[in-house]
Enzyme design. Structure first.
Site, mmCIF file in Angstrom:
data_model
loop_
_atom_site.group_PDB
_atom_site.id
_atom_site.type_symbol
_atom_site.label_atom_id
_atom_site.label_comp_id
_atom_site.label_asym_id
_atom_site.label_seq_id
_atom_site.Cartn_x
_atom_site.Cartn_y
_atom_site.Cartn_z
ATOM 1 N N LYS A 32 41.222 -1.571 48.876
ATOM 2 C CA LYS A 32 39.933 -2.103 48.408
ATOM 3 C C LYS A 32 38.998 -0.963 47.975
ATOM 4 C CE LYS A 32 40.410 -6.510 48.668
ATOM 5 N NZ LYS A 32 40.372 -7.288 47.432
ATOM 6 N N SER A 86 35.683 -6.050 50.278
ATOM 7 C CA SER A 86 35.575 -6.630 51.617
ATOM 8 C C SER A 86 34.757 -5.686 52.497
ATOM 9 C CB SER A 86 36.979 -6.789 52.167
ATOM 10 O OG SER A 86 36.942 -6.919 53.554
ATOM 11 N N SER A 87 34.168 -6.229 53.556
ATOM 12 C CA SER A 87 33.366 -5.376 54.451
ATOM 13 C C SER A 87 34.238 -4.390 55.233
ATOM 14 C CB SER A 87 32.565 -6.242 55.422
ATOM 15 O OG SER A 87 33.444 -7.025 56.185
ATOM 16 N N CYS A 88 35.576 -4.602 55.234
ATOM 17 C CA CYS A 88 36.442 -3.682 55.989
ATOM 18 C C CYS A 88 36.555 -2.310 55.318
ATOM 19 C CB CYS A 88 37.821 -4.286 56.205
ATOM 20 S SG CYS A 88 38.755 -4.442 54.685
ATOM 21 N N TYR A 145 44.916 -2.055 53.835
ATOM 22 C CA TYR A 145 44.198 -3.022 52.988
ATOM 23 C C TYR A 145 42.853 -2.446 52.564
ATOM 24 C CZ TYR A 145 41.761 -7.413 51.885
ATOM 25 O OH TYR A 145 41.040 -8.406 51.277
ATOM 26 N N HIS A 199 40.670 -17.483 60.091
ATOM 27 C CA HIS A 199 39.472 -16.730 60.498
ATOM 28 C C HIS A 199 38.702 -17.517 61.552
ATOM 29 C CE1 HIS A 199 39.820 -14.729 56.341
ATOM 30 N NE2 HIS A 199 40.156 -13.842 57.249
HETATM 31 N N1 LIG Z 1 37.765 -15.104 52.732
HETATM 32 C C1 LIG Z 1 36.973 -14.182 53.254
HETATM 33 O O1 LIG Z 1 36.412 -14.341 54.362
HETATM 34 C C2 LIG Z 1 36.696 -12.919 52.505
HETATM 35 C C3 LIG Z 1 35.797 -12.030 53.056
HETATM 36 C C4 LIG Z 1 35.545 -10.851 52.407
HETATM 37 C C5 LIG Z 1 36.191 -10.583 51.216
HETATM 38 N N2 LIG Z 1 37.053 -11.453 50.675
HETATM 39 C C6 LIG Z 1 37.713 -11.053 49.415
HETATM 40 O O2 LIG Z 1 37.660 -12.039 48.415
HETATM 41 C C7 LIG Z 1 38.854 -11.986 47.624
HETATM 42 C C8 LIG Z 1 39.485 -13.353 47.582
HETATM 43 O O3 LIG Z 1 39.727 -13.781 48.914
HETATM 44 P P1 LIG Z 1 40.109 -15.286 49.270
HETATM 45 O O4 LIG Z 1 39.652 -15.542 50.640
HETATM 46 O O5 LIG Z 1 39.707 -16.174 48.151
HETATM 47 O O6 LIG Z 1 41.704 -15.164 49.305
HETATM 48 P P2 LIG Z 1 42.796 -16.297 49.064
HETATM 49 O O7 LIG Z 1 42.225 -17.641 49.352
HETATM 50 O O8 LIG Z 1 44.025 -15.864 49.808
HETATM 51 O O9 LIG Z 1 43.085 -16.203 47.509
HETATM 52 C C9 LIG Z 1 43.712 -15.097 46.939
HETATM 53 C C10 LIG Z 1 44.285 -15.517 45.613
HETATM 54 O O10 LIG Z 1 44.971 -14.406 45.033
HETATM 55 C C11 LIG Z 1 46.205 -14.880 44.496
HETATM 56 N N3 LIG Z 1 47.223 -13.839 44.489
HETATM 57 C C12 LIG Z 1 47.679 -13.116 45.538
HETATM 58 N N4 LIG Z 1 48.635 -12.280 45.120
HETATM 59 C C13 LIG Z 1 48.793 -12.481 43.793
HETATM 60 C C14 LIG Z 1 49.646 -11.924 42.805
HETATM 61 N N5 LIG Z 1 50.535 -10.960 43.100
HETATM 62 N N6 LIG Z 1 49.531 -12.376 41.540
HETATM 63 C C15 LIG Z 1 48.646 -13.347 41.228
HETATM 64 N N7 LIG Z 1 47.804 -13.908 42.107
HETATM 65 C C16 LIG Z 1 47.890 -13.484 43.386
HETATM 66 C C17 LIG Z 1 46.611 -16.000 45.434
HETATM 67 O O11 LIG Z 1 47.539 -16.836 44.865
HETATM 68 P P3 LIG Z 1 48.702 -17.449 45.788
HETATM 69 O O12 LIG Z 1 48.006 -18.162 46.909
HETATM 70 O O13 LIG Z 1 49.420 -18.348 44.862
HETATM 71 O O14 LIG Z 1 49.506 -16.292 46.293
HETATM 72 C C18 LIG Z 1 45.275 -16.665 45.706
HETATM 73 O O15 LIG Z 1 44.972 -17.593 44.695
HETATM 74 C C19 LIG Z 1 39.749 -10.931 48.267
HETATM 75 O O16 LIG Z 1 39.606 -9.738 47.562
HETATM 76 C C20 LIG Z 1 39.191 -10.774 49.656
HETATM 77 O O17 LIG Z 1 39.339 -9.471 50.148
HETATM 78 C C21 LIG Z 1 37.338 -12.621 51.287
#
Ligand SMILES: NC(=O)c1ccc[n+]([C@@H]2O[C@H](COP(=O)([O-])OP(=O)(O)OC[C@H]3O[C@@H](n4cnc5c(N)ncnc54)[C@H](OP(=O)(O)O)[C@@H]3O)[C@@H](O)[C@H]2O)c1
Length: 328
Positions: free
Chosen positions: A147, A114-116, A143, A190
């Site tokens: 990362k 992540s950018s953070c 967090y 967001h």
């Molecule tokens: N969205 C953004 O704007 C953004 C920006 C920068 C970086 N990112 C990065 O991209 C990645 C994915 O983000 P996202 O937005 O797709 O998040 P998300 O929609 O919340 O998805 C995260 C996934 O991880 C699963 N998960 C969480 N805890 C778990 C565990 N203990 N065991 C198994 N699965 C688990 C969740 O399942 P459940 O829902 O069933 O818990 C969910 O499917 C992250 O690393 C995030 O930092 C996202």
């Protein structure tokens, strides 16, 4: 443009977090490219913080590649309220998946950060070499530390085992993402999904104005999630010699951004246009603005030949349709 290596469509690919916004986009993109041997587990089927369960899973499945898009993610409020859960769960997921992937002989892995990870006062745009040069934003420091540990896990496994075990673990750092699968919760989302929902509700109730917190002048960058998935697969598939030419063993991550940023006021205009809201947009400058600018330097990825394709206008329209489907 640099060339990607040819793809083996039969390769077994594990996408961790396949029901999340990014993980589901990666699965969509892989399927569209013809990959059919994709392994997934829901959180309920496999808790990635459970070391033994993750070990058993990798021993049984032995994937060829892993996309690590599972994480505990949340906004400022959640990060402030549950800092222990954010640092513990993310460290455990990364350590378990990366180590057990290594133990099971996985050669290629992509970790999503992540950018953070960059310092609060990093020069803009934030380039990869800004990592570990200053203090992090306090609200999501636990967090961000997790990362950063994920990046360092990938680098350390490469440095110790890269040659002997022929492994190549990489990291990508996305900017703010939006699009299909986003969370439109009224209090806990967001900026883009929150604005889409507010303008949609204002349109339905014929409200004459929408008031947005802050001055509207901070600048932010936004990338459509399918572009993020495409960039992830692009980076995973890059030839090792090319990847190594553009990275360092101890600075092995690659930023993924849209390339340009916009003000919150410009974003609000774009969202209201995509929704078809015709009232006024006003700003409440008594409310805090946050950082004046957060913009990723994506030149490393651009030099490798990848550029974002989905314009903000296209992306907002697709995201709005997605929200309408979710609400219906
Ligand atoms: N969205 C953004 O704007 C953004 C920006 C920068 C970086 N990112 C990065 O991209 C990645 C994915 O983000 P996202 O937005 O797709 O998040 P998300 O929609 O919340 O998805 C995260 C996934 O991880 C699963 N998960 C969480 N805890 C778990 C565990 N203990 N065991 C198994 N699965 C688990 C969740 O399942 P459940 O829902 O069933 O818990 C969910 O499917 C992250 O690393 C995030 O930092 C996202």
């Amino acid at each position: 443009m640099e060339k990607n290596v040819s793809k083996e469509l039969s390769e077994k690919i594990y996408v961790a977090g396949h029901r999340g916004m990014v993980g589901s986009a990666i699965v969509r993109n892989l399927r569209a490219q013809g990959f059919s041997n994709i392994v997934t587990r829901t959180h309920a089927e496999l808790d990635l913080t459970n070391q033994l369960a993750v070990k058993n899973f990798f021993e049984q499945e032995k994937p060829d590649q892993v996309y690590l898009a599972a994480a505990k993610v949340g906004g400022i409020h959640a990060n402030n309220t549950f800092p222990a859960e954010f640092i513990y769960q993310n460290l455990m997921m990364e350590a378990n998946v990366i180590h057990q992937a290594f133990e099971a002989g996985v050669k290629k892995l992509l970790f999503l950060g992540s950018s953070c990870i960059y310092p609060k006062l990093a020069p803009q745009p934030m380039s990869e070499d800004a990592l570990l040069t200053g203090k992090l934003e306090e609200t999501n420091e636990p967090y961000a530390i997790a990362k950063i540990a994920g990046i360092k896990l990938c680098e350390s496994y490469n440095r110790q085992y890269g040659k002997t075990h022929d492994i190549d673990y990489r990291s990508v750092m996305p900017t703010n993402l939006y699009g299909l699968g986003d969370n439109y919760h009224p209090e806990n989302s967001h900026v883009i999904p929150a604005l889409i929902r507010r303008f949609h509700e204002a349109k339905l109730s014929n409200k004459s104005e929408v008031v947005i917190w802050g001055t509207g002048t901070p600048r932010r960058e936004f990338l459509y999630v399918d572009d993020m998935a495409a960039a992830s697969i692009f980076v995973m598939d890059l030839d090792k010699s090319i990847y190594d030419q553009h990275t360092e063993p101890m600075q092995n991550h690659i930023n993924v951004g849209f390339g340009t940023d916009i003000t919150i006021a410009e974003l609000a205009q774009a969202v209201s246009k995509a929704i078809g809201y015709e009232g006024k947009i006003n700003f409440d400058s008594s409310k805090p603005d946050g950082a004046p600018r957060k913009w990723m330097d994506s030149s490393r990825l651009n030099h490798l030949g990848w550029h974002a394709k989905v314009s903000l206008e296209q992306g907002l329209t697709l995201a709005y349709q997605d929200m309408l489907m979710k609400l219906s």
